[in-house]
Design a protein around this motif. Structure first.
Motif, PDB file in Angstrom:
ATOM      1  N   ALA A 522       7.814  -7.588  17.319  1.00  0.00           N
ATOM      2  CA  ALA A 522       9.246  -7.888  17.368  1.00  0.00           C
ATOM      3  C   ALA A 522       9.703  -8.601  16.106  1.00  0.00           C
ATOM      4  O   ALA A 522      10.788  -8.331  15.563  1.00  0.00           O
ATOM      5  N   ARG A 523       8.883  -9.489  15.619  1.00  0.00           N
ATOM      6  CA  ARG A 523       9.244 -10.234  14.421  1.00  0.00           C
ATOM      7  C   ARG A 523       9.315  -9.323  13.210  1.00  0.00           C
ATOM      8  O   ARG A 523      10.236  -9.416  12.383  1.00  0.00           O
ATOM      9  N   LEU A 524       8.333  -8.399  13.080  1.00  0.00           N
ATOM     10  CA  LEU A 524       8.327  -7.474  11.953  1.00  0.00           C
ATOM     11  C   LEU A 524       9.506  -6.505  12.031  1.00  0.00           C
ATOM     12  O   LEU A 524      10.167  -6.206  11.016  1.00  0.00           O
ATOM     13  N   LEU A 525       9.775  -5.970  13.211  1.00  0.00           N
ATOM     14  CA  LEU A 525      10.904  -5.040  13.356  1.00  0.00           C
ATOM     15  C   LEU A 525      12.225  -5.730  13.044  1.00  0.00           C
ATOM     16  O   LEU A 525      13.139  -5.126  12.462  1.00  0.00           O
ATOM     17  N   SER A 526      12.329  -7.018  13.447  1.00  0.00           N
ATOM     18  CA  SER A 526      13.562  -7.749  13.145  1.00  0.00           C
ATOM     19  C   SER A 526      13.739  -7.903  11.646  1.00  0.00           C
ATOM     20  O   SER A 526      14.863  -7.764  11.127  1.00  0.00           O
ATOM     21  N   GLN A 527      12.644  -8.167  10.932  1.00  0.00           N
ATOM     22  CA  GLN A 527      12.740  -8.307   9.479  1.00  0.00           C
ATOM     23  C   GLN A 527      13.040  -6.963   8.812  1.00  0.00           C
ATOM     24  O   GLN A 527      13.726  -6.908   7.790  1.00  0.00           O
ATOM     25  N   LEU A 528      12.494  -5.865   9.386  1.00  0.00           N
ATOM     26  CA  LEU A 528      12.751  -4.552   8.801  1.00  0.00           C
ATOM     27  C   LEU A 528      14.208  -4.120   8.990  1.00  0.00           C
ATOM     28  O   LEU A 528      14.712  -3.278   8.232  1.00  0.00           O
ATOM     29  N   GLU A 529      14.865  -4.639  10.002  1.00  0.00           N
ATOM     30  CA  GLU A 529      16.264  -4.279  10.230  1.00  0.00           C
ATOM     31  C   GLU A 529      17.209  -5.029   9.298  1.00  0.00           C
ATOM     32  O   GLU A 529      18.385  -4.673   9.182  1.00  0.00           O
ATOM     33  N   ALA A 530      16.720  -6.093   8.654  1.00  0.00           N
ATOM     34  CA  ALA A 530      17.570  -6.849   7.743  1.00  0.00           C
ATOM     35  C   ALA A 530      17.838  -6.037   6.487  1.00  0.00           C
ATOM     36  O   ALA A 530      17.104  -5.104   6.131  1.00  0.00           O
ATOM     37  N   GLU A 531      18.927  -6.424   5.793  1.00  0.00           N
ATOM     38  CA  GLU A 531      19.285  -5.689   4.577  1.00  0.00           C
ATOM     39  C   GLU A 531      18.272  -5.927   3.472  1.00  0.00           C
ATOM     40  O   GLU A 531      17.886  -5.001   2.764  1.00  0.00           O
ATOM     41  N   GLU A 532      17.819  -7.170   3.325  1.00  0.00           N
ATOM     42  CA  GLU A 532      16.808  -7.516   2.336  1.00  0.00           C
ATOM     43  C   GLU A 532      15.494  -7.791   3.071  1.00  0.00           C
ATOM     44  O   GLU A 532      15.439  -8.627   3.974  1.00  0.00           O
ATOM     45  N   VAL A 533      14.432  -7.064   2.688  1.00  0.00           N
ATOM     46  CA  VAL A 533      13.120  -7.139   3.362  1.00  0.00           C
ATOM     47  C   VAL A 533      12.128  -7.780   2.395  1.00  0.00           C
ATOM     48  O   VAL A 533      12.110  -7.427   1.200  1.00  0.00           O
ATOM     49  N   PRO A 534      11.258  -8.726   2.877  1.00  0.00           N
ATOM     50  CA  PRO A 534      10.251  -9.326   1.983  1.00  0.00           C
ATOM     51  C   PRO A 534       9.344  -8.265   1.371  1.00  0.00           C
ATOM     52  O   PRO A 534       8.810  -7.384   2.070  1.00  0.00           O
ATOM     53  N   ARG A 535       9.191  -8.318   0.055  1.00  0.00           N
ATOM     54  CA  ARG A 535       8.377  -7.329  -0.648  1.00  0.00           C
ATOM     55  C   ARG A 535       6.914  -7.395  -0.171  1.00  0.00           C
ATOM     56  O   ARG A 535       6.265  -6.355  -0.034  1.00  0.00           O
ATOM     57  N   GLY A 536       6.397  -8.629   0.075  1.00  0.00           N
ATOM     58  CA  GLY A 536       5.014  -8.741   0.510  1.00  0.00           C
ATOM     59  C   GLY A 536       4.757  -8.038   1.826  1.00  0.00           C
ATOM     60  O   GLY A 536       3.712  -7.407   2.032  1.00  0.00           O
ATOM     61  N   MET A 537       5.725  -8.103   2.758  1.00  0.00           N
ATOM     62  CA  MET A 537       5.542  -7.429   4.045  1.00  0.00           C
ATOM     63  C   MET A 537       5.500  -5.922   3.860  1.00  0.00           C
ATOM     64  O   MET A 537       4.686  -5.221   4.459  1.00  0.00           O
ATOM     65  N   VAL A 538       6.400  -5.406   3.029  1.00  0.00           N
ATOM     66  CA  VAL A 538       6.430  -3.958   2.807  1.00  0.00           C
ATOM     67  C   VAL A 538       5.115  -3.486   2.179  1.00  0.00           C
ATOM     68  O   VAL A 538       4.536  -2.469   2.585  1.00  0.00           O
ATOM     69  N   GLU A 539       4.619  -4.231   1.203  1.00  0.00           N
ATOM     70  CA  GLU A 539       3.370  -3.814   0.547  1.00  0.00           C
ATOM     71  C   GLU A 539       2.193  -3.868   1.509  1.00  0.00           C
ATOM     72  O   GLU A 539       1.330  -2.982   1.487  1.00  0.00           O
ATOM     73  N   ARG A 540       2.152  -4.882   2.374  1.00  0.00           N
ATOM     74  CA  ARG A 540       1.062  -4.961   3.347  1.00  0.00           C
ATOM     75  C   ARG A 540       1.108  -3.787   4.316  1.00  0.00           C
ATOM     76  O   ARG A 540       0.078  -3.166   4.619  1.00  0.00           O
ATOM     77  N   LEU A 541       2.284  -3.501   4.852  1.00  0.00           N
ATOM     78  CA  LEU A 541       2.391  -2.404   5.831  1.00  0.00           C
ATOM     79  C   LEU A 541       2.066  -1.062   5.194  1.00  0.00           C
ATOM     80  O   LEU A 541       1.351  -0.237   5.770  1.00  0.00           O
ATOM     81  N   GLU A 542       2.553  -0.817   3.985  1.00  0.00           N
ATOM     82  CA  GLU A 542       2.299   0.473   3.342  1.00  0.00           C
ATOM     83  C   GLU A 542       0.833   0.614   2.935  1.00  0.00           C
ATOM     84  O   GLU A 542       0.305   1.734   2.928  1.00  0.00           O
ATOM     85  N   SER A 543       0.169  -0.514   2.617  1.00  0.00           N
ATOM     86  CA  SER A 543      -1.257  -0.416   2.287  1.00  0.00           C
ATOM     87  C   SER A 543      -2.063  -0.001   3.512  1.00  0.00           C
ATOM     88  O   SER A 543      -3.056   0.718   3.390  1.00  0.00           O
ATOM     89  N   ARG A 544      -1.637  -0.449   4.689  1.00  0.00           N
ATOM     90  CA  ARG A 544      -2.342  -0.048   5.914  1.00  0.00           C
ATOM     91  C   ARG A 544      -1.981   1.377   6.335  1.00  0.00           C
ATOM     92  O   ARG A 544      -2.782   2.054   6.982  1.00  0.00           O
ATOM     93  N   MET A 545      -0.780   1.793   5.952  1.00  0.00           N
ATOM     94  CA  MET A 545      -0.376   3.178   6.264  1.00  0.00           C
ATOM     95  C   MET A 545      -1.039   4.169   5.325  1.00  0.00           C
ATOM     96  O   MET A 545      -1.096   5.363   5.618  1.00  0.00           O
ATOM     97  N   GLY A 546      -1.552   3.648   4.218  1.00  0.00           N
ATOM     98  CA  GLY A 546      -2.166   4.540   3.235  1.00  0.00           C
ATOM     99  C   GLY A 546      -1.161   5.076   2.261  1.00  0.00           C
ATOM    100  O   GLY A 546      -1.440   5.998   1.502  1.00  0.00           O
ATOM    101  N   GLY A 547       0.058   4.533   2.281  1.00  0.00           N
ATOM    102  CA  GLY A 547       1.101   4.977   1.373  1.00  0.00           C
ATOM    103  C   GLY A 547       1.213   4.119   0.156  1.00  0.00           C
ATOM    104  O   GLY A 547       0.520   3.163  -0.025  1.00  0.00           O
TER     105      GLY A 547
END
Length: 547
Positions: A522-547
């Protein structure tokens, strides 16, 4: 001009100071971020919690083991020596180092020529001695006959003298006839003395002949023994060592040619301390017959042989301490052992009741251990160390039922809060899943990067993650801690604006993460819905997605 120069210098120093302060602030920020990077991290102001392996103090009845080192010996070892000298004419095929011989086997044959000659001479001398005895017996009989004849002659002369004296008394005889009769009697008595002397000499001759015959019998027996000594036989079954004789070699009397060892009469000689010896005899039971084991490592393969204590050395050697014991080994199990082998010897002590066995790393030299107290805080306790058994301690006067820290480290002490890791903290084997290579690599990297995890637990988790099917609970727990660490690391820092497709892809990945706790999702989805998203969170999630 001077004012301008000083002003520029002041501005330059101010700029340099501000730059250094900025670098210091950035260093502190990066250090704090790195500390929060691993899963299971702690906040800057949080109390540090140490993960410790724990065990439970249980009451046991154990038999301590005395460990020592000893040397294998054979109590039946014989030096083979030659009784007579000579040239080696024959030798058994097994007469070599390591050869096995049976009792009664002919080992070495020495040249018999001299011994046979000596035996023939001894037989000849004995025959001569027997002939001398026979001749002496005949001479004795002859001397006896001559003595009897001389005695008869004397009696005859004595009667003749008496008759002449009677005739003279009646006037019919003469004095000359009487004198003649007296002279004849005197001659007969002198002859009788000679015959008695000859008889004594004949009897002495018989005694000398008997002595000579006995001497020749001794010489004959010695010659026969010398002849038999030219053949060296094996007195018992065993193995040969230190063989020096060769065919054709010249041997001297009493020369050692080999050593015969009985491989079934092996024993181990080992030394224990005075304290250990006192504990063994404190029960009042005889030490003889106490069971022991001797272990020999043969290319990392342990050879264990059972035995019993046979005897204790009669004295303590000069400069030695403790007691030297000899244990007789089982002949069936000791066939691979050889005299000179260096073995580890273990002997059981009497039982100790109401004690506990703990790792040696759990206590210090004073017997202090750390107990798990209320709120998982450590408490100090003192136990009595009874025995040291390798990497374990046998302790008494312990609070049975309490949990203790299995491995003390300098950071631990009374009052420190810990996270107990118990031996039974395993994972259910009923629910297992298969991991994709990417997901497995992320889990292994997370485990390896956790500096707070004990090395033993880390190796166990990595080994389980390497299996084809992994417990689902274990994966969920690791991913949960990874997510918590991600949230701590993603908060704050630089932000960016996401495209709708990229934002949706990240949100779908978060929703599909089965191991992620709901509050974290819930916390991550709430942050993803914001207009500005922390760069560190995006990089962590995409590294696990393999993207």
């Amino acid at each position: 001009m001077r004012f301008l120069t000083r002003g520029l210098l002041g501005i330059m120093l101010l700029t340099l100071t501000v730059g250094l302060l900025g670098m210091a602030g950035r260093t502190v920020y990066l250090a704090a971020s790195a500390e929060q990077g691993g899963f299971g991290g702690r906040g800057e102001n949080e109390e540090r919690i140490f993960a410790v392996n724990v065990g439970t103090l249980t009451s046991e009845t154990v038999r301590p083991i005395i460990s020592s080192y000893g040397v294998i010996e054979s109590w039946r070892t014989l030096e083979l020596r030659t009784a007579v000298g000579g040239t080696v004419t024959e030798m058994a095929d097994a007469f070599r180092d390591g050869g096995r011989v049976q009792a009664g086997d002919i080992l070495v044959q020495v040249d018999r020529a001299n011994a046979e000659t000596a035996l023939s001479l001894a037989k000849t001398e004995r025959a001569e001695a027997k002939a001398e005895v026979t001749e002496a017996d005949a001479a004795l009989e002859l001397a006896q006959d001559e003595l009897a004849t001389s005695e008869a002659q004397r009696d005859l002369r004595r009667r003749a003298l008496a008759r002449q004296e009677d005739l003279r008394s009646r006037g019919a005889g003469t004095e000359a006839a009487v004198e003649t009769a007296e002279l004849a009697l005197s001659s007969a008595e002198q002859t009788l003395v000679g015959r008695r002397q000859a008889l004594a000499q004949a009897q002495a001759r018989i005694n000398r002949a008997a002595i000579a015959l006995e001497r020749t019998a001794i010489q004959l027996s010695e010659a026969e023994r010398d002849l038999s000594d030219t053949v060296i036989l094996a007195p018992f079954t065993g193995l040969l060592s230190d063989v020096t004789a060769v065919p054709g070699g010249l041997l001297t009397t009493n020369e050692q040619i080999a050593t015969l060892i009985d491989p079934e009469a092996l024993e181990v000689a080992f030394r224990i301390s005075n304290a250990q010896f006192a504990r063994l005899v404190a029960t009042g039971q005889p030490l003889e017959g106490t069971e022991v084991t001797a272990t020999l490592l043969l290319e990392d393969i342990p050879l264990v042989v059972a035995g019993v204590v046979d005897r204790v050395d009669a004295e303590v050697g000069e400069g030695q301490t403790g007691r030297l014991l000899f244990a007789r080994l089982d002949p069936e199990g000791s066939r691979a052992l050889r005299p000179g082998d260096f073995t580890e010897v273990r002997i059981l002590e009497p039982e100790l009741a109401a004690v506990s066995v703990i790792p040696a790393t759990a206590a210090n030299t004073d017997g202090e251990i750390l107990l798990i107290g209320e709120g998982d805080r450590l408490e100090m306790a003192t136990v009595r160390i009874l025995r040291r058994q390798g990497n374990d301690l046998i302790v008494g006067d312990v609070p049975f039922g309490r949990e203790y820290v299995a491995e003390r480290v300098p950071q631990l002490g009374a009052g420190v809060k810990v996270r107990p890791v118990r031996p039974d903290d395993g994972f259910e084997e009923s629910a297992v899943i298969e991991l994709t290579p990417e997901r497995r690599a992320l889990l292994v990297a997370a485990v390896e990067g956790n500096s707070q995890m004990p090395e033993e637990v880390r190796q166990r988790l990595i080994a389980r993650l390497s299996e084809d099917r992994v417990p689902a609970d274990m994966v969920a727990r690791i991913e949960s801690r990874m997510a918590e660490a991600d949230v701590a690391a993603m908060d704050g820092g630089e932000t960016l604006t996401l495209e709708p497709e990229r934002r949706e892809r990240l949100a779908a990945f978060v929703r599909s993460s089965a191991g992620m706790p709901e509050d974290v999702k819930a916390r991550l989805l709430s942050q993803l819905e914001a207009e500005e998203v922390p760069r560190g969170m995006v990089e962590r999630l995409e590294s696990r997605m393999g993207g």
